[in-house]
Motif scaffolding. Sequence first.
Motif, PDB file in Angstrom:
ATOM      1  N   MET A  32      67.267 -10.086 -12.168  1.00 43.66           N
ATOM      2  CA  MET A  32      66.536  -8.684 -11.525  1.00 43.66           C
ATOM      3  C   MET A  32      67.349  -8.020 -10.470  1.00 43.66           C
ATOM      4  O   MET A  32      67.121  -6.779 -10.060  1.00 43.66           O
ATOM      5  CB  MET A  32      65.078  -9.333 -10.846  1.00 43.66           C
ATOM      6  N   ALA A  33      68.307  -8.634 -10.070  1.00 42.96           N
ATOM      7  CA  ALA A  33      69.165  -8.186  -9.039  1.00 42.96           C
ATOM      8  C   ALA A  33      69.938  -6.652  -9.601  1.00 42.96           C
ATOM      9  O   ALA A  33      70.164  -5.954  -8.715  1.00 42.96           O
ATOM     10  CB  ALA A  33      70.252  -9.025  -8.718  1.00 42.96           C
ATOM     11  N   LYS A  34      70.084  -6.555 -10.764  1.00 40.62           N
ATOM     12  CA  LYS A  34      70.636  -5.294 -11.471  1.00 40.62           C
ATOM     13  C   LYS A  34      69.687  -4.015 -11.268  1.00 40.62           C
ATOM     14  O   LYS A  34      70.176  -2.970 -11.367  1.00 40.62           O
ATOM     15  CB  LYS A  34      71.363  -5.483 -12.630  1.00 40.62           C
ATOM     16  N   VAL A  35      68.382  -4.365 -10.959  1.00 44.81           N
ATOM     17  CA  VAL A  35      67.406  -3.272 -10.936  1.00 44.81           C
ATOM     18  C   VAL A  35      67.169  -2.905  -9.449  1.00 44.81           C
ATOM     19  O   VAL A  35      66.337  -2.249  -9.193  1.00 44.81           O
ATOM     20  CB  VAL A  35      66.321  -3.066 -11.844  1.00 44.81           C
ATOM     21  N   LEU A  36      67.530  -3.927  -8.510  1.00 46.55           N
ATOM     22  CA  LEU A  36      67.207  -3.621  -7.073  1.00 46.55           C
ATOM     23  C   LEU A  36      67.934  -2.427  -6.499  1.00 46.55           C
ATOM     24  O   LEU A  36      68.916  -2.830  -5.793  1.00 46.55           O
ATOM     25  CB  LEU A  36      67.146  -4.956  -6.688  1.00 46.55           C
ATOM     26  N   GLU A  37      67.557  -1.280  -6.647  1.00 45.94           N
ATOM     27  CA  GLU A  37      68.222  -0.066  -5.921  1.00 45.94           C
ATOM     28  C   GLU A  37      66.852   0.619  -5.454  1.00 45.94           C
ATOM     29  O   GLU A  37      65.906   0.868  -6.303  1.00 45.94           O
ATOM     30  CB  GLU A  37      68.975   0.607  -6.651  1.00 45.94           C
ATOM     31  N   GLY A  38      66.753   1.203  -4.046  1.00 43.60           N
ATOM     32  CA  GLY A  38      66.027   2.084  -3.635  1.00 43.60           C
ATOM     33  C   GLY A  38      64.777   1.193  -3.200  1.00 43.60           C
ATOM     34  O   GLY A  38      64.759   0.041  -3.385  1.00 43.60           O
ATOM     35  N   PRO A  39      63.605   1.811  -2.977  1.00 44.02           N
ATOM     36  CA  PRO A  39      62.720   1.123  -2.533  1.00 44.02           C
ATOM     37  C   PRO A  39      62.073   0.320  -3.700  1.00 44.02           C
ATOM     38  O   PRO A  39      61.845   0.806  -4.833  1.00 44.02           O
ATOM     39  CB  PRO A  39      61.289   2.277  -2.183  1.00 44.02           C
ATOM     40  N   THR A  40      61.673  -1.232  -3.400  1.00 44.35           N
ATOM     41  CA  THR A  40      61.330  -2.006  -4.304  1.00 44.35           C
ATOM     42  C   THR A  40      60.364  -2.832  -3.969  1.00 44.35           C
ATOM     43  O   THR A  40      60.244  -3.381  -2.892  1.00 44.35           O
ATOM     44  CB  THR A  40      62.502  -2.884  -4.784  1.00 44.35           C
ATOM     45  N   ALA A  41      59.267  -3.045  -4.512  1.00 43.78           N
ATOM     46  CA  ALA A  41      58.207  -3.812  -4.442  1.00 43.78           C
ATOM     47  C   ALA A  41      57.992  -5.082  -5.562  1.00 43.78           C
ATOM     48  O   ALA A  41      58.714  -4.578  -6.773  1.00 43.78           O
ATOM     49  CB  ALA A  41      56.769  -3.227  -4.296  1.00 43.78           C
ATOM     50  N   ILE A  42      57.670  -6.215  -5.370  1.00 43.38           N
ATOM     51  CA  ILE A  42      57.605  -7.206  -6.658  1.00 43.38           C
ATOM     52  C   ILE A  42      56.360  -7.656  -6.478  1.00 43.38           C
ATOM     53  O   ILE A  42      55.469  -8.006  -5.548  1.00 43.38           O
ATOM     54  CB  ILE A  42      58.719  -8.083  -6.261  1.00 43.38           C
ATOM     55  N   ALA A  43      55.888  -7.944  -8.058  1.00 45.59           N
ATOM     56  CA  ALA A  43      54.460  -8.246  -8.284  1.00 45.59           C
ATOM     57  C   ALA A  43      54.813  -9.467  -8.995  1.00 45.59           C
ATOM     58  O   ALA A  43      55.478  -9.698  -9.951  1.00 45.59           O
ATOM     59  CB  ALA A  43      53.831  -7.416  -9.135  1.00 45.59           C
ATOM     60  N   VAL A  44      54.216 -10.636  -8.597  1.00 48.77           N
ATOM     61  CA  VAL A  44      54.505 -12.113  -8.828  1.00 48.77           C
ATOM     62  C   VAL A  44      53.128 -12.727  -9.368  1.00 48.77           C
ATOM     63  O   VAL A  44      52.191 -12.742  -8.745  1.00 48.77           O
ATOM     64  CB  VAL A  44      55.291 -12.798  -7.930  1.00 48.77           C
ATOM     65  N   SER A  45      53.113 -13.477 -10.288  1.00 49.31           N
ATOM     66  CA  SER A  45      51.974 -14.004 -10.825  1.00 49.31           C
ATOM     67  C   SER A  45      52.289 -15.481 -11.312  1.00 49.31           C
ATOM     68  O   SER A  45      53.200 -15.832 -12.093  1.00 49.31           O
ATOM     69  CB  SER A  45      51.448 -13.539 -12.162  1.00 49.31           C
ATOM     70  N   THR A  46      51.635 -16.508 -11.046  1.00 44.36           N
ATOM     71  CA  THR A  46      51.691 -17.918 -11.117  1.00 44.36           C
ATOM     72  C   THR A  46      50.836 -18.312 -12.287  1.00 44.36           C
ATOM     73  O   THR A  46      50.833 -19.561 -12.907  1.00 44.36           O
ATOM     74  CB  THR A  46      51.575 -18.711 -10.068  1.00 44.36           C
TER      75      THR A  46
END
Length: 165
Positions: A71-85
Motif C-alpha cells: 500500500m505504501a506505493k499509493v500513499l500520495e496526497g490526502p489519503t484515508a483508509i477503510a479497514v474491515s475485519t
Amino acid sequence: MAKVELKQPIVDEITALLADAQALVAVDYRGLTVEEDTQLRKTLREAGVTYKVYKNTLIKRAVAGTQWEEMAKVLEGPTAIAVSTEDATAPARVLFEASKKMPKLELKAGIVAGTFYDDQMIKVIATIPSREVLLGRLLGSMQGTIASFARVIKQIAEKGEDTAA
C-alpha cells in the motif's frame, strides 16, 4: 519530547487496526464536502468498516514489513483508509458505491485477503456480494435442489401406491 515519541502511538494505533483486518482500501477524499464525508463515514460504520485519515508517512511506517506493505506505493496526497475485519469486500463495495454519488472520492488501491489490487481491480472486487449474501444464495440453491428431489420421491411413492391398489 521528540517528534518520534509523539508519532509512535499513532503508528501503533494503525498497526493494531490492521492486525486482524481482512481488507484495506485507500481513497483520496480531496474535494468531499462535510455532508458527503459525514454520510460516507456513517455508511462505512454501518457496514462494520473502520474509516480513518492518517498521515501517509505514519501509514508507511505501520505497514512496513507486513502483508500491507504494498500500500505504501499509493500513499500520495490526502489519503484515508477503510479497514474491515469481518467482510473482506465491504470496504471496496461501500467506497465504490459512494464514489458513484461522490465523484471526487477516488479509489487508490487496496489489499483484500493478502493480495494487492489497483483502483480498477478494487472496483471489480466491489461487485462481489457480501459473504452473507453469497451464503444465502448457496443455501437457496441447495434448498431448491432438495425440494425438487423431495417432490420427485413423493411422486414416485404416490405412483407406487396407485399401481399397488
